[in-house]
Design a protein around this motif. Structure first.
Motif, PDB file in Angstrom:
ATOM      1  N   VAL A 282      65.092  87.740  35.491  1.00  0.00           N
ATOM      2  CA  VAL A 282      64.211  86.743  34.875  1.00  0.00           C
ATOM      3  C   VAL A 282      64.587  86.572  33.408  1.00  0.00           C
ATOM      4  O   VAL A 282      64.814  87.548  32.685  1.00  0.00           O
ATOM      5  N   GLY A 283      64.677  85.321  32.966  1.00  0.00           N
ATOM      6  CA  GLY A 283      65.050  85.024  31.587  1.00  0.00           C
ATOM      7  C   GLY A 283      63.846  84.940  30.674  1.00  0.00           C
ATOM      8  O   GLY A 283      62.831  85.600  30.876  1.00  0.00           O
ATOM      9  N   HIS A 284      63.975  84.056  29.685  1.00  0.00           N
ATOM     10  CA  HIS A 284      62.895  83.906  28.701  1.00  0.00           C
ATOM     11  C   HIS A 284      62.069  82.658  29.033  1.00  0.00           C
ATOM     12  O   HIS A 284      62.576  81.551  28.952  1.00  0.00           O
ATOM     13  N   SER A 285      60.857  82.844  29.484  1.00  0.00           N
ATOM     14  CA  SER A 285      60.140  84.114  29.469  1.00  0.00           C
ATOM     15  C   SER A 285      59.522  84.380  30.840  1.00  0.00           C
ATOM     16  O   SER A 285      59.511  83.508  31.706  1.00  0.00           O
ATOM     17  N   VAL A 286      58.985  85.596  31.011  1.00  0.00           N
ATOM     18  CA  VAL A 286      58.365  85.968  32.279  1.00  0.00           C
ATOM     19  C   VAL A 286      57.167  85.062  32.545  1.00  0.00           C
ATOM     20  O   VAL A 286      56.334  84.838  31.658  1.00  0.00           O
ATOM     21  N   PRO A 287      57.039  84.516  33.757  1.00  0.00           N
ATOM     22  CA  PRO A 287      55.865  83.705  34.089  1.00  0.00           C
ATOM     23  C   PRO A 287      54.560  84.482  33.884  1.00  0.00           C
ATOM     24  O   PRO A 287      54.516  85.698  34.111  1.00  0.00           O
ATOM     25  N   ILE A 288      53.542  83.783  33.458  1.00  0.00           N
ATOM     26  CA  ILE A 288      52.249  84.421  33.189  1.00  0.00           C
ATOM     27  C   ILE A 288      51.573  84.801  34.512  1.00  0.00           C
ATOM     28  O   ILE A 288      51.510  84.000  35.436  1.00  0.00           O
ATOM     29  N   HIS A 289      51.073  86.013  34.576  1.00  0.00           N
ATOM     30  CA  HIS A 289      50.347  86.517  35.743  1.00  0.00           C
ATOM     31  C   HIS A 289      48.868  86.637  35.349  1.00  0.00           C
ATOM     32  O   HIS A 289      48.366  87.732  35.068  1.00  0.00           O
ATOM     33  N   GLU A 290      48.189  85.514  35.321  1.00  0.00           N
ATOM     34  CA  GLU A 290      46.840  85.468  34.752  1.00  0.00           C
ATOM     35  C   GLU A 290      45.835  86.363  35.477  1.00  0.00           C
ATOM     36  O   GLU A 290      45.024  87.047  34.838  1.00  0.00           O
ATOM     37  N   THR A 291      45.865  86.351  36.815  1.00  0.00           N
ATOM     38  CA  THR A 291      44.876  87.150  37.534  1.00  0.00           C
ATOM     39  C   THR A 291      45.106  88.642  37.310  1.00  0.00           C
ATOM     40  O   THR A 291      44.143  89.425  37.273  1.00  0.00           O
ATOM     41  N   MET A 292      46.358  89.038  37.119  1.00  0.00           N
ATOM     42  CA  MET A 292      46.642  90.437  36.802  1.00  0.00           C
ATOM     43  C   MET A 292      46.165  90.777  35.388  1.00  0.00           C
ATOM     44  O   MET A 292      45.686  91.891  35.133  1.00  0.00           O
ATOM     45  N   ASP A 293      46.298  89.827  34.473  1.00  0.00           N
ATOM     46  CA  ASP A 293      45.768  90.032  33.129  1.00  0.00           C
ATOM     47  C   ASP A 293      44.254  90.256  33.172  1.00  0.00           C
ATOM     48  O   ASP A 293      43.732  91.179  32.555  1.00  0.00           O
ATOM     49  N   LEU A 294      43.569  89.387  33.909  1.00  0.00           N
ATOM     50  CA  LEU A 294      42.119  89.514  33.992  1.00  0.00           C
ATOM     51  C   LEU A 294      41.712  90.852  34.602  1.00  0.00           C
ATOM     52  O   LEU A 294      40.759  91.487  34.142  1.00  0.00           O
ATOM     53  N   ALA A 295      42.441  91.290  35.626  1.00  0.00           N
ATOM     54  CA  ALA A 295      42.140  92.573  36.251  1.00  0.00           C
ATOM     55  C   ALA A 295      42.397  93.713  35.260  1.00  0.00           C
ATOM     56  O   ALA A 295      41.605  94.665  35.181  1.00  0.00           O
ATOM     57  N   PHE A 296      43.480  93.626  34.514  1.00  0.00           N
ATOM     58  CA  PHE A 296      43.799  94.658  33.538  1.00  0.00           C
ATOM     59  C   PHE A 296      42.743  94.696  32.429  1.00  0.00           C
ATOM     60  O   PHE A 296      42.394  95.773  31.908  1.00  0.00           O
ATOM     61  N   PHE A 297      42.225  93.534  32.065  1.00  0.00           N
ATOM     62  CA  PHE A 297      41.198  93.449  31.044  1.00  0.00           C
ATOM     63  C   PHE A 297      39.817  93.848  31.560  1.00  0.00           C
ATOM     64  O   PHE A 297      38.869  93.969  30.772  1.00  0.00           O
ATOM     65  N   GLY A 298      39.697  94.020  32.862  1.00  0.00           N
ATOM     66  CA  GLY A 298      38.404  94.365  33.437  1.00  0.00           C
ATOM     67  C   GLY A 298      37.471  93.191  33.571  1.00  0.00           C
ATOM     68  O   GLY A 298      36.254  93.356  33.715  1.00  0.00           O
ATOM     69  N   ILE A 299      38.022  91.977  33.553  1.00  0.00           N
ATOM     70  CA  ILE A 299      37.202  90.762  33.692  1.00  0.00           C
ATOM     71  C   ILE A 299      37.087  90.352  35.147  1.00  0.00           C
ATOM     72  O   ILE A 299      36.034  89.915  35.603  1.00  0.00           O
ATOM     73  N   ALA A 300      38.184  90.473  35.904  1.00  0.00           N
ATOM     74  CA  ALA A 300      38.162  90.086  37.324  1.00  0.00           C
ATOM     75  C   ALA A 300      38.128  91.339  38.178  1.00  0.00           C
ATOM     76  O   ALA A 300      38.862  92.284  37.926  1.00  0.00           O
TER      77      ALA A 300
END
Length: 300
Positions: A282-300
């Motif tokens: 993968v080049g610049h830049s990595v696609p955003i993984h929004e649902t994983m972000d929310l899970a990591f943040f404890g929102i989802a």
């Protein structure tokens, strides 16, 4: 770097009647630098609500990033506020090269973004105890800087294709210059330090801080020719030291084929203090993984 199409910019200016409209905050003037502030505040928001700061890349804008990412469309269903800072520079980059921005309350772009968080908490009912930051490229650099200089503000960060906190420092760079300073050595992956040296650098930006440090999620592609791949390992070294983590485990093809997940210390994908994702090819830049972000943040 990504370039915005006219369609993307127009699409970002959502209809005022939408429950997830992007709104420019015209009365934000706290500074100290002249960044624009855009927000997404769902009409059905239950307060106090989590806040996510989403920071765009170079050649980008708040409007563009609101449509390139899916945070705006997820805000209502998951009850959170999104803050989209808009760069003051002609090239759309944020200042991560000056001492002012790197330092807690130093007067740079980072402090302006923190003032946006405080504004959103007061005006919209955002929760200062559940505030997070994410970004791509220049925005990922700023994510690392914000987590480093303001651990009292942000609880976690997710950085897509950035560089370690402090890596982009350029002697003599100021918070007001346009374009911001640029470090070829860092961008090319030639700036290397030990984990202890990286950790000491981050701690030096807020030397009197003794509280808990934010959790971090780092994403990088092996074929990145803009902010080269060695920056991934340097960032992982930095945050493992800052967080006091010495053990790690890897899982191949997670969360998808070609990605290798590294978890430092105890915990899972959503609970660990430090999680990294190396994306093969993968080049610049990595696609955003929004649902994983929310899970990591404890929102989802």
């Amino acid at each position: 770097m990504q370039f915005l199409t006219r369609f993307a910019v127009l699409a970002g200016l959502a209809t005022i009647g939408s429950s997830q409209s992007l709104t420019k905050v015209n009365d934000f003037n706290a500074g100290p630098t002249k960044l624009g502030m855009y927000v997404v505040v769902p009409k059905t928001l239950t307060t106090p609500a989590p806040m996510i700061v989403a920071v765009h890349h170079c050649q980008g804008s708040a409007q563009g990033y609101s449509t390139e990412s899916k945070y705006m469309s997820l805000a209502s269903s998951h009850n959170f506020i999104v803050i989209f800072p808009n760069s003051k520079s002609g090239g759309g980059c944020f200042d991560v090269a000056s001492t002012a921005t790197l330092t807690h309350n130093g007067g740079g772009d980072s402090q302006t973004i923190v003032n946006m968080v405080k504004y959103a908490a007061e005006k919209y009912g955002g929760d200062l105890n559940r505030t997070f930051v994410t970004g791509t490229s220049s925005g990922a650099m700023m994510t690392n800087v914000l987590v480093g200089a303001y651990p009292d503000v942000f609880k976690a960060g997710s950085a897509y294709s950035g560089v370690p906190d402090g890596c982009f420092y350029v002697a003599g760079s100021t918070a007001t210059q346009d374009p911001p300073g640029w470090s070829n050595s860092c961008a090319n992956g030639q700036t290397t330090k030990t984990a202890q040296q990286w950790g000491d650098l981050t701690r030096s930006y807020y030397p009197n801080y003794t509280g808990p440090r934010p959790r971090m999620q780092i994403w990088h592609g092996t074929a990145d020719n803009t902010l080269h791949y060695p920056n991934y390992q340097e960032a992982m070294k930095q945050w493992s030291n800052v967080l006091g983590l010495t053990t790690s485990k890897q899982t191949a093809n997670t969360p998808q084929s070609g990605y290798t997940q590294t978890i430092y210390g105890d915990g899972t994908t959503t609970t660990a203090q430090l999680v990294g994702y190396s994306a093969q090819g993968v080049g610049h830049s990595v696609p955003i993984h929004e649902t994983m972000d929310l899970a990591f943040f404890g929102i989802a």
